[in-house]
Design a protein around this motif. Structure first.
Motif, mmCIF file in Angstrom:
data_model
loop_
_atom_site.group_PDB
_atom_site.id
_atom_site.type_symbol
_atom_site.label_atom_id
_atom_site.label_comp_id
_atom_site.label_asym_id
_atom_site.label_seq_id
_atom_site.Cartn_x
_atom_site.Cartn_y
_atom_site.Cartn_z
ATOM 1 N N LYS A 37 0.830 -1.201 0.000
ATOM 2 C CA LYS A 37 0.000 0.000 0.000
ATOM 3 C C LYS A 37 0.873 1.262 0.000
ATOM 4 O O LYS A 37 0.599 2.217 -0.729
ATOM 5 N N ALA A 38 1.929 1.247 0.806
ATOM 6 C CA ALA A 38 2.833 2.396 0.866
ATOM 7 C C ALA A 38 3.501 2.614 -0.487
ATOM 8 O O ALA A 38 3.677 3.762 -0.925
ATOM 9 N N ALA A 39 3.864 1.538 -1.162
ATOM 10 C CA ALA A 39 4.495 1.658 -2.481
ATOM 11 C C ALA A 39 3.513 2.223 -3.502
ATOM 12 O O ALA A 39 3.880 3.070 -4.322
ATOM 13 N N ASN A 40 2.276 1.765 -3.465
ATOM 14 C CA ASN A 40 1.274 2.234 -4.423
ATOM 15 C C ASN A 40 0.909 3.698 -4.212
ATOM 16 O O ASN A 40 0.601 4.404 -5.158
ATOM 17 N N GLU A 41 0.930 4.143 -2.952
ATOM 18 C CA GLU A 41 0.589 5.527 -2.651
ATOM 19 C C GLU A 41 1.772 6.462 -2.828
ATOM 20 O O GLU A 41 1.614 7.671 -2.792
ATOM 21 N N GLY A 42 2.962 5.885 -2.981
ATOM 22 C CA GLY A 42 4.153 6.711 -3.151
ATOM 23 C C GLY A 42 4.584 7.381 -1.863
ATOM 24 O O GLY A 42 5.179 8.457 -1.883
ATOM 25 N N ALA A 43 4.315 6.748 -0.741
ATOM 26 C CA ALA A 43 4.677 7.331 0.555
ATOM 27 C C ALA A 43 6.181 7.244 0.787
ATOM 28 O O ALA A 43 6.879 6.437 0.169
ATOM 29 N N GLU A 44 6.671 8.093 1.695
ATOM 30 C CA GLU A 44 8.097 8.094 2.012
ATOM 31 C C GLU A 44 8.463 6.903 2.905
ATOM 32 O O GLU A 44 9.630 6.581 3.074
ATOM 33 N N THR A 45 7.469 6.257 3.469
ATOM 34 C CA THR A 45 7.717 5.167 4.423
ATOM 35 C C THR A 45 7.811 3.806 3.746
ATOM 36 O O THR A 45 7.711 2.786 4.414
ATOM 37 N N VAL A 46 8.036 3.793 2.442
ATOM 38 C CA VAL A 46 8.103 2.528 1.704
ATOM 39 C C VAL A 46 9.252 1.673 2.219
ATOM 40 O O VAL A 46 9.088 0.481 2.479
ATOM 41 N N ARG A 80 9.790 -7.232 -6.040
ATOM 42 C CA ARG A 80 9.475 -7.047 -7.460
ATOM 43 C C ARG A 80 8.331 -6.066 -7.628
ATOM 44 O O ARG A 80 8.366 -5.158 -8.490
ATOM 45 N N ALA A 81 7.290 -6.199 -6.796
ATOM 46 C CA ALA A 81 6.127 -5.315 -6.889
ATOM 47 C C ALA A 81 6.499 -3.884 -6.529
ATOM 48 O O ALA A 81 6.074 -2.932 -7.197
ATOM 49 N N ILE A 82 7.320 -3.719 -5.494
ATOM 50 C CA ILE A 82 7.713 -2.374 -5.065
ATOM 51 C C ILE A 82 8.599 -1.711 -6.122
ATOM 52 O O ILE A 82 8.416 -0.529 -6.436
ATOM 53 N N ASN A 83 9.534 -2.471 -6.688
ATOM 54 C CA ASN A 83 10.402 -1.908 -7.736
ATOM 55 C C ASN A 83 9.611 -1.547 -8.989
ATOM 56 O O ASN A 83 9.905 -0.560 -9.665
ATOM 57 N N LYS A 84 8.600 -2.342 -9.299
ATOM 58 C CA LYS A 84 7.761 -2.072 -10.462
ATOM 59 C C LYS A 84 7.021 -0.741 -10.296
ATOM 60 O O LYS A 84 6.950 0.074 -11.222
ATOM 61 N N VAL A 85 6.508 -0.518 -9.094
ATOM 62 C CA VAL A 85 5.799 0.736 -8.811
ATOM 63 C C VAL A 85 6.771 1.911 -8.809
ATOM 64 O O VAL A 85 6.458 2.989 -9.306
ATOM 65 N N ALA A 86 7.968 1.674 -8.265
ATOM 66 C CA ALA A 86 8.968 2.747 -8.182
ATOM 67 C C ALA A 86 9.426 3.195 -9.567
ATOM 68 O O ALA A 86 9.688 4.375 -9.794
#
Length: 88
Positions: A37-46, A80-86
């Motif tokens: 969720k943090a990754a999708n929202e682009g939060a700093e707490t990722v 993988r999911a977090i890097n994809k969003v990033a």
């Protein structure tokens, strides 16, 4: 229900372990959801959320709640999911 005293004790012990293991599994799932969720929202707490999820997975694997390969697979999928969003 068992009649032998040691069998009764084993059943109690098994129920206790089952409850503890299911609590750990639920917590791990929650940490993973929060990291995604943090990754999708682009939060700093990722990074913080990801670190917490990875730590929980490693701890669960070391305690035998989940298999070490399952922990590795879940960490890989999460990263993988977090890097994809990033990248997007």
């Amino acid at each position: 229900m068992a009649n032998i005293k040691s069998s009764k004790k084993d059943i109690k012990r098994s129920r206790r372990r089952h409850m503890q293991n299911s609590m750990v599994k639920t917590a791990v799932k929650t940490y993973i959801k929060k990291a995604r969720k943090a990754a999708n929202e682009g939060a700093e707490t990722v990074a913080e959320a990801t670190a917490r999820a990875v730590k929980a997975l490693d701890k669960a694997a070391s305690n035998g709640v989940i298999h070490k390969r399952q922990a590795a697979r879940r960490k890989s999928r999460l990263m993988r999911a977090i890097n994809k969003v990033a990248q997007a």
